[in-house]
Design an enzyme around this catalytic site. Structure first.
Site, PDB file in Angstrom:
ATOM      1  N   LYS A  35       0.977  -1.303  -0.025  1.00  0.00           N
ATOM      2  CA  LYS A  35      -0.088  -0.099  -0.138  1.00  0.00           C
ATOM      3  C   LYS A  35       0.782   1.459   0.130  1.00  0.00           C
ATOM      4  O   LYS A  35       2.087   1.151   0.209  1.00  0.00           O
ATOM      5  CB  LYS A  35      -0.974  -0.024   1.006  1.00  0.00           C
ATOM      6  CG  LYS A  35      -1.940  -1.144   1.085  1.00  0.00           C
ATOM      7  CD  LYS A  35      -3.094  -1.023   2.364  1.00  0.00           C
ATOM      8  CE  LYS A  35      -4.037  -2.357   2.234  1.00  0.00           C
ATOM      9  NZ  LYS A  35      -5.066  -1.999   3.443  1.00  0.00           N
ATOM     10  N   TYR A  56     -12.410  -2.458  -3.679  1.00  0.00           N
ATOM     11  CA  TYR A  56     -12.862  -2.675  -2.325  1.00  0.00           C
ATOM     12  C   TYR A  56     -14.402  -2.857  -2.399  1.00  0.00           C
ATOM     13  O   TYR A  56     -14.754  -2.417  -1.362  1.00  0.00           O
ATOM     14  CB  TYR A  56     -12.329  -1.842  -1.478  1.00  0.00           C
ATOM     15  CG  TYR A  56     -11.069  -2.038  -0.825  1.00  0.00           C
ATOM     16  CD1 TYR A  56     -10.502  -3.005  -0.183  1.00  0.00           C
ATOM     17  CD2 TYR A  56     -10.106  -1.258  -1.277  1.00  0.00           C
ATOM     18  CE1 TYR A  56      -9.381  -3.446   0.139  1.00  0.00           C
ATOM     19  CE2 TYR A  56      -8.536  -1.279  -0.804  1.00  0.00           C
ATOM     20  CZ  TYR A  56      -8.319  -2.471   0.037  1.00  0.00           C
ATOM     21  OH  TYR A  56      -7.032  -2.823   0.345  1.00  0.00           O
ATOM     22  N   ASN A  69      -2.223   0.122   6.663  1.00  0.00           N
ATOM     23  CA  ASN A  69      -1.684  -1.132   7.281  1.00  0.00           C
ATOM     24  C   ASN A  69      -0.791  -1.807   6.452  1.00  0.00           C
ATOM     25  O   ASN A  69      -0.673  -3.178   6.452  1.00  0.00           O
ATOM     26  CB  ASN A  69      -2.695  -1.984   7.795  1.00  0.00           C
ATOM     27  CG  ASN A  69      -3.827  -2.443   6.656  1.00  0.00           C
ATOM     28  OD1 ASN A  69      -3.620  -1.899   5.763  1.00  0.00           O
ATOM     29  ND2 ASN A  69      -4.723  -3.047   6.890  1.00  0.00           N
ATOM     30  N   HIS A 120      -2.034  -5.445   1.575  1.00  0.00           N
ATOM     31  CA  HIS A 120      -3.306  -6.056   1.651  1.00  0.00           C
ATOM     32  C   HIS A 120      -3.063  -7.646   0.917  1.00  0.00           C
ATOM     33  O   HIS A 120      -2.223  -7.873   0.252  1.00  0.00           O
ATOM     34  CB  HIS A 120      -4.272  -5.461   0.487  1.00  0.00           C
ATOM     35  CG  HIS A 120      -5.494  -6.211   0.130  1.00  0.00           C
ATOM     36  ND1 HIS A 120      -6.684  -6.300   0.873  1.00  0.00           N
ATOM     37  CD2 HIS A 120      -5.684  -7.149  -0.918  1.00  0.00           C
ATOM     38  CE1 HIS A 120      -7.480  -7.100   0.331  1.00  0.00           C
ATOM     39  NE2 HIS A 120      -6.894  -7.715  -0.746  1.00  0.00           N
ATOM     40  N   GLU A 145     -10.002 -10.906  -7.060  1.00  0.00           N
ATOM     41  CA  GLU A 145      -8.939  -9.676  -7.064  1.00  0.00           C
ATOM     42  C   GLU A 145      -7.909  -9.944  -8.004  1.00  0.00           C
ATOM     43  O   GLU A 145      -7.430  -8.877  -8.787  1.00  0.00           O
ATOM     44  CB  GLU A 145      -8.384  -9.725  -5.689  1.00  0.00           C
ATOM     45  CG  GLU A 145      -9.229  -9.415  -4.513  1.00  0.00           C
ATOM     46  CD  GLU A 145      -8.920  -9.211  -3.087  1.00  0.00           C
ATOM     47  OE1 GLU A 145      -7.630  -9.680  -3.013  1.00  0.00           O
ATOM     48  OE2 GLU A 145      -9.620  -8.936  -2.265  1.00  0.00           O
TER      49      GLU A 145
HETATM   50  P1  CMP Z   1      -7.266  -4.589   3.931  1.00  0.00           P
HETATM   51  O1  CMP Z   1      -7.045  -6.097   4.116  1.00  0.00           O
HETATM   52  O2  CMP Z   1      -6.994  -4.112   2.376  1.00  0.00           O
HETATM   53  O3  CMP Z   1      -8.830  -4.560   3.569  1.00  0.00           O
HETATM   54  C1  CMP Z   1      -9.635  -3.682   3.775  1.00  0.00           C
HETATM   55  C2  CMP Z   1      -9.019  -2.334   4.281  1.00  0.00           C
HETATM   56  O4  CMP Z   1      -9.816  -1.476   4.854  1.00  0.00           O
HETATM   57  C3  CMP Z   1      -7.967  -2.610   5.511  1.00  0.00           C
HETATM   58  O5  CMP Z   1      -7.069  -3.601   5.104  1.00  0.00           O
HETATM   59  C4  CMP Z   1      -7.876  -1.378   5.972  1.00  0.00           C
HETATM   60  O6  CMP Z   1      -6.534  -0.530   5.133  1.00  0.00           O
HETATM   61  C5  CMP Z   1      -8.907  -0.535   5.864  1.00  0.00           C
HETATM   62  N1  CMP Z   1      -9.767  -0.373   6.848  1.00  0.00           N
HETATM   63  C6  CMP Z   1      -9.743   0.741   7.512  1.00  0.00           C
HETATM   64  N2  CMP Z   1     -10.536   0.854   8.734  1.00  0.00           N
HETATM   65  C7  CMP Z   1     -10.958  -0.317   9.060  1.00  0.00           C
HETATM   66  C8  CMP Z   1     -11.464  -1.148   9.923  1.00  0.00           C
HETATM   67  N3  CMP Z   1     -12.067  -0.459  11.002  1.00  0.00           N
HETATM   68  N4  CMP Z   1     -11.747  -2.538   9.682  1.00  0.00           N
HETATM   69  C9  CMP Z   1     -11.181  -3.254   8.713  1.00  0.00           C
HETATM   70  N5  CMP Z   1     -10.506  -2.537   7.978  1.00  0.00           N
HETATM   71  C10 CMP Z   1     -10.259  -1.174   7.632  1.00  0.00           C
END
Ligand code: CMP
Length: 139
Positions: A10, A50, A113, A116, A127
């Site tokens: 990311k 998403y 984070n 993904h 995906e």
């Molecule tokens: P990812 O695994 O890419 O899947 C969805 C993304 O939403 C997650 O990682 C985070 O980057 C983002 N996200 C932001 N807030 C939340 C939350 N409260 N719970 C889960 N995903 C979140």
């Protein structure tokens, strides 16, 4: 079972110059990169990717974050690749991620984070073709 999974490094991790650190973890765990591209997503692309989260309160902020800089998108292949990648990443929230995982070591917040990864075979099946055609993937 040999599987394929989609991985995204990311914008937060790309801007920290830790692409190599993350790829090294995948390779050392025995995952092979069978497709790779770097691109700066548009809002529409991020929202489409998403789509399953469209009703979640964080959807708009997530799509904005994912367009804040370039990302590296990969298809990883290997034995149990989906679960293996998720174990390497750690929990979505870096505060809850196990020590030594990518998110514990490199992520800033639940949104920024670092990585993904597809969470199931059904997600991987959506995906991978979202970003790669068959012709882009090596055999
Ligand atoms: P990812 O695994 O890419 O899947 C969805 C993304 O939403 C997650 O990682 C985070 O980057 C983002 N996200 C932001 N807030 C939340 C939350 N409260 N719970 C889960 N995903 C979140």
């Amino acid at each position: 079972m040999i599987e394929r999974t989609l991985s995204i490094i990311k914008p937060d991790a790309v801007s920290k110059n830790v692409i190599g650190d993350i790829i090294r973890r995948f390779e050392q765990a025995g995952l092979k990169i069978v497709g790779i591209q770097m691109r700066h997503l548009t809002k529409k692309e991020a929202e489409g990717f998403y789509y399953v989260h469209r009703e979640r309160p964080f959807f708009n902020s997530l799509a904005t974050f994912m367009t804040s800089g370039p990302v590296v998108i990969m298809v990883l292949e290997g034995e149990g690749a989906i679960a293996k990648n998720r174990a390497l990443m750690g929990a979505t929230d870096p505060k809850k991620a196990d020590k030594g995982t990518i998110r514990a070591d490199l992520a800033d917040s639940i949104e920024a984070n670092a990585v993904h990864g597809s969470d199931s075979p059904a997600s991987a099946a959506f995906e991978i073709p979202f970003f790669f055609s068959q012709l882009d993937l090596v055999r």
